[in-house]
Design a protein around this motif. Structure first.
Motif, PDB file in Angstrom:
ATOM      1  N   GLY A 131       0.809  -1.225   0.000  1.00 44.87           N
ATOM      2  CA  GLY A 131       0.000   0.000   0.000  1.00 44.87           C
ATOM      3  C   GLY A 131       0.838   1.269   0.000  1.00 44.87           C
ATOM      4  N   LEU A 132       2.098   1.177  -0.404  1.00 45.89           N
ATOM      5  CA  LEU A 132       3.002   2.330  -0.369  1.00 45.89           C
ATOM      6  C   LEU A 132       3.193   2.905  -1.772  1.00 45.89           C
ATOM      7  N   THR A 133       3.560   4.164  -1.844  1.00 42.21           N
ATOM      8  CA  THR A 133       3.802   4.827  -3.124  1.00 42.21           C
ATOM      9  C   THR A 133       5.305   4.917  -3.375  1.00 42.21           C
ATOM     10  N   PRO A 134       5.798   4.333  -4.487  1.00 40.85           N
ATOM     11  CA  PRO A 134       7.225   4.455  -4.773  1.00 40.85           C
ATOM     12  C   PRO A 134       7.551   5.862  -5.283  1.00 40.85           C
ATOM     13  N   VAL A 135       8.692   6.378  -4.862  1.00 39.52           N
ATOM     14  CA  VAL A 135       9.225   7.618  -5.425  1.00 39.52           C
ATOM     15  C   VAL A 135      10.577   7.241  -6.024  1.00 39.52           C
ATOM     16  N   PHE A 136      10.671   7.304  -7.365  1.00 35.95           N
ATOM     17  CA  PHE A 136      11.853   6.754  -8.036  1.00 35.95           C
ATOM     18  C   PHE A 136      13.048   7.681  -7.927  1.00 35.95           C
ATOM     19  N   CYS A 137      14.166   7.104  -7.544  1.00 34.31           N
ATOM     20  CA  CYS A 137      15.408   7.842  -7.366  1.00 34.31           C
ATOM     21  C   CYS A 137      16.379   7.424  -8.470  1.00 34.31           C
ATOM     22  N   ASP A 138      17.084   8.388  -9.040  1.00 32.70           N
ATOM     23  CA  ASP A 138      18.052   8.070 -10.090  1.00 32.70           C
ATOM     24  C   ASP A 138      19.311   7.452  -9.466  1.00 32.70           C
ATOM     25  N   ILE A 139      20.156   6.891 -10.330  1.00 30.21           N
ATOM     26  CA  ILE A 139      21.360   6.221  -9.844  1.00 30.21           C
ATOM     27  C   ILE A 139      22.607   6.993 -10.259  1.00 30.21           C
ATOM     28  N   PRO A 185       2.476  -0.987 -13.969  1.00 32.28           N
ATOM     29  CA  PRO A 185       1.640   0.212 -14.095  1.00 32.28           C
ATOM     30  C   PRO A 185       2.364   1.523 -13.815  1.00 32.28           C
ATOM     31  N   TYR A 186       3.683   1.463 -13.500  1.00 32.76           N
ATOM     32  CA  TYR A 186       4.343   2.687 -13.034  1.00 32.76           C
ATOM     33  C   TYR A 186       4.489   3.719 -14.146  1.00 32.76           C
ATOM     34  N   ASN A 187       4.575   3.256 -15.400  1.00 34.85           N
ATOM     35  CA  ASN A 187       4.647   4.207 -16.514  1.00 34.85           C
ATOM     36  C   ASN A 187       3.345   5.002 -16.638  1.00 34.85           C
ATOM     37  N   LEU A 188       2.219   4.377 -16.232  1.00 33.90           N
ATOM     38  CA  LEU A 188       0.934   5.073 -16.297  1.00 33.90           C
ATOM     39  C   LEU A 188       0.750   5.980 -15.076  1.00 33.90           C
ATOM     40  N   LEU A 189       1.269   5.524 -13.932  1.00 32.66           N
ATOM     41  CA  LEU A 189       1.120   6.303 -12.701  1.00 32.66           C
ATOM     42  C   LEU A 189       2.063   7.509 -12.684  1.00 32.66           C
ATOM     43  N   PHE A 190       3.258   7.338 -13.255  1.00 35.32           N
ATOM     44  CA  PHE A 190       4.268   8.406 -13.211  1.00 35.32           C
ATOM     45  C   PHE A 190       4.779   8.681 -14.631  1.00 35.32           C
ATOM     46  N   PRO A 191       3.931   9.284 -15.487  1.00 38.88           N
ATOM     47  CA  PRO A 191       4.306   9.430 -16.903  1.00 38.88           C
ATOM     48  C   PRO A 191       5.517  10.336 -17.122  1.00 38.88           C
ATOM     49  N   ASP A 192       5.847  11.195 -16.154  1.00 38.92           N
ATOM     50  CA  ASP A 192       6.978  12.116 -16.348  1.00 38.92           C
ATOM     51  C   ASP A 192       8.264  11.627 -15.697  1.00 38.92           C
ATOM     52  N   ALA A 193       8.264  10.387 -15.200  1.00 35.18           N
ATOM     53  CA  ALA A 193       9.416   9.903 -14.423  1.00 35.18           C
ATOM     54  C   ALA A 193      10.712   9.919 -15.225  1.00 35.18           C
ATOM     55  N   ASP A 194      10.623   9.722 -16.547  1.00 36.09           N
ATOM     56  CA  ASP A 194      11.822   9.733 -17.397  1.00 36.09           C
ATOM     57  C   ASP A 194      12.692  10.972 -17.160  1.00 36.09           C
ATOM     58  N   LEU A 195      12.021  12.123 -16.954  1.00 32.44           N
ATOM     59  CA  LEU A 195      12.735  13.399 -16.868  1.00 32.44           C
ATOM     60  C   LEU A 195      13.721  13.434 -15.708  1.00 32.44           C
ATOM     61  N   SER A 196      13.392  12.713 -14.636  1.00 31.29           N
ATOM     62  CA  SER A 196      14.249  12.781 -13.449  1.00 31.29           C
ATOM     63  C   SER A 196      15.162  11.558 -13.321  1.00 31.29           C
ATOM     64  N   LEU A 197      15.179  10.699 -14.336  1.00 35.75           N
ATOM     65  CA  LEU A 197      15.958   9.462 -14.215  1.00 35.75           C
ATOM     66  C   LEU A 197      16.910   9.258 -15.403  1.00 35.75           C
ATOM     67  N   PRO A 198      17.682  10.295 -15.772  1.00 32.61           N
ATOM     68  CA  PRO A 198      18.529  10.155 -16.970  1.00 32.61           C
ATOM     69  C   PRO A 198      19.580   9.055 -16.852  1.00 32.61           C
ATOM     70  N   ALA A 199      20.214   8.909 -15.688  1.00 30.50           N
ATOM     71  CA  ALA A 199      21.269   7.896 -15.560  1.00 30.50           C
ATOM     72  C   ALA A 199      20.669   6.495 -15.596  1.00 30.50           C
ATOM     73  N   THR A 200      19.485   6.334 -15.000  1.00 30.31           N
ATOM     74  CA  THR A 200      18.805   5.040 -15.020  1.00 30.31           C
ATOM     75  C   THR A 200      18.563   4.598 -16.462  1.00 30.31           C
ATOM     76  N   ILE A 201      18.055   5.538 -17.264  1.00 29.90           N
ATOM     77  CA  ILE A 201      17.735   5.210 -18.657  1.00 29.90           C
ATOM     78  C   ILE A 201      19.017   4.884 -19.435  1.00 29.90           C
ATOM     79  N   ALA A 202      20.040   5.722 -19.259  1.00 32.79           N
ATOM     80  CA  ALA A 202      21.285   5.511 -20.004  1.00 32.79           C
ATOM     81  C   ALA A 202      21.906   4.157 -19.647  1.00 32.79           C
ATOM     82  N   ILE A 203      21.994   3.865 -18.360  1.00 28.59           N
ATOM     83  CA  ILE A 203      22.629   2.617 -17.917  1.00 28.59           C
ATOM     84  C   ILE A 203      21.801   1.412 -18.349  1.00 28.59           C
ATOM     85  N   SER A 204      20.465   1.533 -18.280  1.00 25.98           N
ATOM     86  CA  SER A 204      19.621   0.376 -18.622  1.00 25.98           C
ATOM     87  C   SER A 204      19.738   0.027 -20.100  1.00 25.98           C
TER      88      SER A 204
END
Lengths: 306, 403
Positions: free
Chosen positions: B112-120, B340-359
């Protein structure tokens, strides 16, 4: 859902983000009462979770009807209905889905584990991916799943049990008959019958009913049994809505039938470690309780106020 | 016959290098005789589950091995995280990396918790106190750090931050059994750590996991949450679950512990063989996630920099798959991009540049009991062809394979 059932049920509803609403049971079958459920359905109801009892399936036809008219989906907790039939059809094919256990104490021993049965191929697909984190392809998920995978060791144990199931049910039945014979004629005691009505049973439990005219209370009898290393247990007692182990949020409605039945039954020792003749020894213990009730009462009260 | 030319590659019609699939997971098995002996014991005792003698022994032995006061074994690592959330009675938001296995985040959702995604940090592949701090809000109840590849995720910095802000800190150490940070077991950092004993891990109980904590009160709450038994109720908790480990799993776990040092040594040996090729060719792509720290080396991570290797990660993956090498692109595409996180947090990409690059760069290559040094040599030979003929490979693959 009923309150005269397994302690985990309200917790599991809560994990799924749902709020349990307890309903009363039928006095004869011990299964969820369709009238009580019909009265509890509101526009917030998302599921009917009916539980088959070992001595009786649910009111399946009534619930399927209620589900159809109300539009509320129906799932059965069929843990104690494994191998049983309802109107000649195996438990497992009713409602939207039925849920079974592979816990070591159940008919099929997979150490721990469980399985879901459904006629709905689409739902089966969803369940298959949900048990593996919702993964559809190469790490991509279709939604929130979890790790609910059964491992190969547990599956191997359950498969071996499945091969020996018929023999196991026969031995359960023999133990039930031995219990029935041994307890015949003890005044104030009765037991839950597997009706001779053409349905198939698993004879998993022997449930002793302590009537008001037995001279000891149900709980006193259980204590004496446990003192003799016979690990009998009060059956579904206290009921879930009265249990301190129930999650906090649950309201406590009046469930008169549940509350009455929760004070009457003893789940007697069963299973493959019970030796032939143990049933008679246990019945003798109850005859002893009957014959020495005043002394036992005196001993209990002396222990309370030494 | 050793492959030398592009036409030898499976992707261009050559015979696949391996007849049987080569998996990335550890898949380590104990000797059969020891397995049989353990299971004879279970059958003789007729004790299958519900906190049996083997589970209690595994709890004890792991606590000793991990250097922590309490270990509580459970069904699997996901259940361990779900149990942890309820034992700590978390509410609201939990800061968590997106660069992790989906279960890390899904467990928060179940609780029942809300994730807040942190970049790496692109160097460590882990979150850090500096990256997490700006994400703390009045609704934050905890930070869930993940020791990706068993490499510590700034535990000292995160502990200072959580102490200062009055929130809880716990760790997903699913990869980290046998790993240390500054000479201290990962089990003892934060309020609690969870481990996974999945068959693909260096320590396996087929499926399984545990929670480890030095906090005795928290351990009692963990023991209460993981079952419904009245007799195993040690504290008042908000919710409970059947997360009991069985005697079968515990038997596998105890046998795993006997062989753990051997398997870690094997991983190091295989990893070094991959790295030798890498050093020879100066591609510099094998992630030395251990550094000076003690590690179990259960992952072989290849960081594909197209500027150096000449081809992209996805191109190398396609080549490997065609050779029957089931390399994996952990953790693609990042949990924030998964439903479902892409639907819940559609703007998450903006704050996770290193996550995207590394993945988009990492590839996990086979290690573990199923392969030997010869297998590594055959895999690096394929990489050698890719590296030598990168330009031509790119041209021939571009119509079909996404960069």
């Amino acid at each position: 859902m009923p309150a005269f059932t397994y302690a985990g049920l309200p917790h599991l509803a809560q994990w799924a983000g749902l709020r349990p609403r307890f309903c009363d049971i039928d006095a004869f079958t011990h299964a969820l009462d369709p009238k009580s459920v019909a009265g509890a359905i509101s526009n917030e109801t998302s599921l009917i979770l009916a539980v088959h009892q070992v001595n009786s399936p649910c009111f399946v036809a009534e619930f399927e009807q209620l589900s159809a008219t109300s539009g509320v989906p129906l799932i059965f907790d069929s843990v104690h209905g494994a191998h049983c039939t309802y109107r000649g059809r195996p438990i497992g094919g009713f409602g939207l889905a039925e849920v079974f256990s592979l816990h070591a104490t159940k008919l099929l021993n997979g150490f721990e584990g469980g399985y879901v049965t459904t006629r709905d191929g689409g739902l089966a697909e969803v369940l298959r991916r949900q048990r593996n984190f919702g993964i559809i392809d190469d790490g991509v998920t279709a939604g929130i799943g979890m790790n609910a995978k059964l491992n190969e060791i547990h599956a191997a144990a359950a498969l071996a049990c499945l091969d020996g199931l018929d023999g196991l049910v026969e031995r359960n039945c023999a133990r039930y008959r031995a219990y029935s014979d041994a307890f015949t004629g003890i005044e104030g005691l009765d037991w839950v019958r597997y009706e001779n009505n053409g349905e198939q049973w698993n004879y998993e439990f022997f449930l002793l009913e302590v009537d008001d005219d037995f001279p000891l209370s149900r709980d006193q009898a259980v204590e004496i049994l446990r003192g003799e290393n016979a690990l009998a247990r009060p059956y579904y007692s206290p009921p879930l809505h009265r249990s301190q182990h129930c999650p906090d949020f649950v309201s406590t409605p009046e469930l008169p039938v549940t509350e009455r039945l929760a004070q009457r039954f003893i789940q007697m020792p069963v299973g493959e470690s019970l030796l032939p003749g143990d049933e008679r020894v246990l019945a003798e213990l109850f005859r002893f309780m009957r014959g020495h009730a005043p002394d036992i009462h005196a001993a209990f009260s002396q222990r309370r106020n030494p | 016959m050793t492959k030398r030319r592009l036409d030898d590659l499976g992707i261009f019609g050559g015979k696949p290098e391996f007849q049987e699939p080569v998996h990335v997971g550890q898949l380590n098995l104990p000797p059969w005789e020891r397995f049989e002996e353990a299971f004879r014991g279970i059958f003789a005792r007729r004790y299958f589950t519900n906190h049996g003698p083997l589970v209690r022994e595994l709890d004890r032995r792991l606590a000793e091995y991990l250097g922590v006061r309490n270990v509580v074994c459970v069904t699997n690592g996901t259940v361990a995280l779900m149990v942890a959330c309820k034992a700590m009675d978390l509410h609201g938001e939990v800061i968590v990396p997106s660069f992790t296995f989906p279960a890390t985040v899904q467990a928060l959702s179940w609780a029942g918790l809300t994730p807040v995604f942190c970049d790496i940090d692109p160097q460590t592949h882990n979150i850090s106190a500096a990256l997490a701090e700006p994400l703390i809000s009045p609704r934050t109840s905890a930070i869930l750090g993940v020791h990706v590849w068993g490499r510590a995720c700034d535990p000292a910095g995160l502990q200072r931050l959580c102490n200062a802000r009055g929130i809880r800190l716990f760790f997903d150490a699913a990869h980290g059994l046998g790993c240390e940070h500054d000479g201290i077991s990962l089990a003892t950092w934060g309020d609690l750590a969870i481990y996974s004993f999945h068959a693909t891990k260096v320590f396996s109980s087929a499926e399984g996991g545990c929670l480890a904590t030095d906090d005795d009160r928290l351990a009692e709450r963990v023991r209460t949450v993981r079952n419904f038994h009245v007799a195993e109720t040690f504290d008042r908790v908000p919710l409970r679950i059947n997360g009991k480990m069985t005697e079968a799993q515990a038997a596998m776990g105890l046998l795993s512990l006997e062989n753990l040092d051997h398997w870690i040594r094997r991983n190091v040996e295989l990893y070094r063989r991959y790295a030798e090729w890498d050093v020879k060719e100066s591609v510099g792509a094998f992630v030395d996630y251990a550094g000076s720290q003690r590690s179990n080396h259960q992952y072989c991570i290849f960081d594909v920099d197209p500027a150096r290797l000449g081809i992209s990660r996805n191109q190398l993956l396609a080549v490997m798959r065609a050779e029957n090498v089931l390399a994996r692109r952990y953790f693609y595409p990042g949990v924030h991009r998964l439903t479902p996180y892409n639907l819940l947090f559609p703007d998450a990409d903006l704050s996770l540049p290193a996550t995207i690059a590394i993945s988009e760069r990492l590839l996990q290559l086979p290690l573990g009991d199923g392969i030997d040094l010869g297998t590594v040599d055959r895999i690096t030979a394929i990489m050698e062809i890719c590296y030598r003929h990168a330009g031509e490979l790119r041209v021939r693959m571009e119509p079909t394979i996404q960069q």
